[in-house]
Design an enzyme around this catalytic site. Structure first.
Site, short mmCIF file in Angstrom:
data_model
loop_
_atom_site.label_atom_id
_atom_site.label_comp_id
_atom_site.label_asym_id
_atom_site.label_seq_id
_atom_site.Cartn_x
_atom_site.Cartn_y
_atom_site.Cartn_z
CG HIS A 1 -0.30 -0.06 2.55
ND1 HIS A 1 -0.14 -1.24 3.23
CD2 HIS A 1 0.23 0.90 3.34
CE1 HIS A 1 0.45 -1.00 4.39
NE2 HIS A 1 0.70 0.29 4.49
CG HIS B 1 4.14 4.38 5.45
ND1 HIS B 1 3.29 4.93 6.40
CD2 HIS B 1 3.63 3.15 5.17
CE1 HIS B 1 2.34 4.05 6.69
NE2 HIS B 1 2.52 2.95 5.95
CD GLU C 1 3.43 -0.73 7.18
OE1 GLU C 1 2.88 0.13 6.46
OE2 GLU C 1 2.85 -1.34 8.08
CO CO Z 1 1.20 1.21 6.24
#
Ligand code: CO
Length: 137
Positions: A7, A79, A130
């Protein structure tokens, strides 16, 4: 090993207002908001065929997102997240090459209970990244 893009995460000051805008202007289906108590954030997802958009807002005043929103009051890209087959193994492998991981050694989890970790932005071309495992879905 990195296996895909999970994502892109956008920090927003108001999760409901952000979801409403994505629905009304872009016709995107935004899922129910959930709280990740461990991370101190509220989250909602737009599921697209190849990746998700994550909307992220503070769940408490000392949330890690709060500082970002102080610097970017209207919100912004916070992020992006890569899928990996094994978070500890991938983290250990890149750490051996000098990459700094945030929150070292802490077992962090997403709202699905899957392991996550964050790479220091200075060690990924200035972007906060991440890492996430998709074992439960
Ligand atoms: Co995230």
């Amino acid at each position: 090993m990195i296996t895909g893009l999970s994502h892109v995460s956008i920090a927003v000051p108001d999760l409901e207002a952000a979801a409403k805008r994505l629905r009304e202007v872009y016709g995107l289906a935004v899922g129910e908001a959930r709280v990740n108590e461990q991370q101190g954030v509220r989250l909602a997802y737009v599921e697209l065929p190849n990746a998700c958009i994550e909307l992220i807002a503070p769940a408490r005043p000392d949330s890690p997102i709060s500082k970002f929103l102080e610097r970017n009051p209207a919100g912004g890209i916070h992020h992006f997240c890569l899928n990996v087959d094994d978070v500890p193994a991938t983290s250990a492998g890149i750490a051996q090459k000098g990459v700094r991981m945030l929150g070292e050694g802490k077992d962090s989890r997403n709202v699905h209970g899957e392991r996550i970790a964050f790479i220091h932005p200075k060690d990924f071309l200035g972007a906060l990244v991440e890492l996430e495992e998709h074992k439960n879905r």
